[in-house]
Write an enzyme that holds these catalytic residues in place. Structure first.
Site, short mmCIF file in Angstrom:
data_model
loop_
_atom_site.label_atom_id
_atom_site.label_comp_id
_atom_site.label_asym_id
_atom_site.label_seq_id
_atom_site.Cartn_x
_atom_site.Cartn_y
_atom_site.Cartn_z
N TYR A 108 -34.28 -22.60 -52.48
CA TYR A 108 -34.64 -21.79 -53.73
C TYR A 108 -34.93 -20.28 -53.25
CZ TYR A 108 -36.08 -26.09 -55.95
OH TYR A 108 -36.05 -27.36 -56.61
N SER B 69 -34.07 -37.23 -53.80
CA SER B 69 -33.92 -36.38 -55.03
C SER B 69 -32.38 -36.54 -55.38
CB SER B 69 -33.93 -35.16 -55.18
OG SER B 69 -33.97 -34.45 -56.53
N LYS C 127 -35.29 -21.83 -78.20
CA LYS C 127 -35.02 -20.30 -78.46
C LYS C 127 -33.45 -20.00 -78.48
CE LYS C 127 -35.60 -19.21 -73.68
NZ LYS C 127 -36.48 -18.68 -72.64
N TYR C 128 -32.77 -21.18 -78.23
CA TYR C 128 -31.36 -20.76 -77.98
C TYR C 128 -30.66 -21.29 -79.25
CZ TYR C 128 -32.05 -19.85 -73.07
OH TYR C 128 -32.75 -19.40 -71.87
N SER D 58 -41.00 -18.84 -65.41
CA SER D 58 -40.54 -17.33 -64.68
C SER D 58 -41.40 -16.44 -65.29
CB SER D 58 -39.19 -16.99 -65.78
OG SER D 58 -39.27 -17.17 -67.11
N ASN E 13 -47.26 -23.53 -71.03
CA ASN E 13 -46.85 -25.00 -70.55
C ASN E 13 -47.97 -25.78 -70.09
OD1 ASN E 13 -44.30 -24.06 -71.11
ND2 ASN E 13 -43.31 -23.80 -69.05
#
Length: 331
Positions: free
Chosen positions: A49, A143, A208-209, A290, A298
């Site tokens: 990351y 994962s 939002k998109y 972000s 959230n």
């Protein structure tokens, strides 16, 4: 509805993927503090990351990670990409590098980020067992593995006396539910917890998109302007996904009127109350962000109650609309 209300809520894990990329060190510190102040205790990062900056930032927060008196659990991952592998030497290098960055003696959960199809899995699992015996991590996680690979790994570990995986981190949200069919029964059989990443489908389920947006100039985000953007567009940016979102938005308006929750709130409430996650099994939702504002929104949504049945039905309709092009949960 009473069954939903009585069901144990899944835990919440802080996803640190954007630390060091879209969030600088001070913002990352504020985000972590806000998360911990809500009573949550587990943070998810990875060797890869932000090219290591995520781990480095977390290590500099003074949390005493990995210490016997530390209430914060830290999870990281080793990856077979970008010149790395899951061969013993690379596995050791990645974990020990992560420990240095995190400034801790051990991590609570060490994942194999995805399968390394060029390395015999026995080699990887034997090396994991050795690292565990050395005290470098507490629990082993998987994962992006297929259900049959999980079964194979659990069987191999059991027969060889190696540390067994106890957590599986996978892609799961209201319109990405491939894991429900075969993986979840496999995990329940072998006793693994499930931690869900992409609960908002990379942000698509915020509403939002618009589908046409991909042809115009876009701000940097999960779908545009970064290393992983094309992967996320290939995963979620499909007309049927947007049609499914429209179905849910319509149901929200019909069920709640002027007080309708946001698409983000509804999606997270679906995860916590109407998905196949079970708090009693130790399942969790990984919340990424972000910005501090985004995290607070959230977390607030994650604490809200179940949805009206008509909205749950709309989410199911949306899933049926996109099932045929659902991205694979394994790699």
């Amino acid at each position: 509805m009473s069954r939903q209300l009585s069901r144990a809520r899944p835990a919440t894990v802080l996803g640190a993927m954007e630390m060091g990329r879209r969030m600088d060190a001070p913002t990352s510190a504020a985000v972590t503090r806000a998360f911990l102040e809500r009573g949550h205790t587990e943070i998810d990062t990875a060797f890869v990351y932000s090219e290591g900056q995520s781990e480095t930032i977390l290590g500099g927060l003074g949390l005493r990670l990995g210490g016997s008196d530390c209430r914060v659990k830290i999870d990281t991952k080793a990856i077979p990409l970008f010149g790395n592998s899951l061969k013993p030497d690379s596995l050791r290098f990645q974990l020990e590098t992560s420990l240095k960055r995190l400034q801790c003696p051990r991590v609570d959960l060490f994942y194999l980020h995805m399968p390394d199809h060029s390395t015999p899995v026995e080699e990887t699992l034997r090396a994991c067992h050795q690292l565990h015996q050395e005290g470098k991590f507490v629990e082993l996680g998987l994962s992006n593995y297929a259900a049959w690979e999980v079964a194979e790994i659990c069987t191999l570990c059991k027969s060889n006396g190696w540390i067994l995986p106890t957590v599986y981190q996978g892609m799961y949200n209201a319109i990405t539910r491939q894991v429900e069919t075969e993986l979840f029964p496999c995990l329940r059989h072998f006793g693994l917890r499930f931690y869900a990443f992409n609960p908002l489908a990379g942000g698509l389920l915020t509403g939002k998109y618009k589908y046409e947006d991909k042809n115009g100039k876009q701000p940097v985000g999960r779908f545009f302007g970064n290393t992983w953007a094309e992967m996320y567009r290939n995963r979620y940016w499909k007309e049927h996904h947007f049609e499914g979102i429209a179905l849910v938005e319509k149901a929200l308006q019909a069920a709640y009127g002027a007080s309708a929750p946001s698409m983000t709130s509804a999606t997270l409430r679906w995860m916590y109350h109407h998905s196949q996650l079970q708090g009693a099994h130790g399942d969790a939702v990984i919340l990424g962000m972000s910005s501090l504002e985004q995290l607070e929104q959230n977390l607030a949504a994650a604490e809200e109650g179940p949805l009206e049945p008509a909205v749950v039905d709309a989410f199911n309709q949306a899933w049926h609309l996109v099932t045929h092009e659902c991205p694979n949960y394994f790699r």
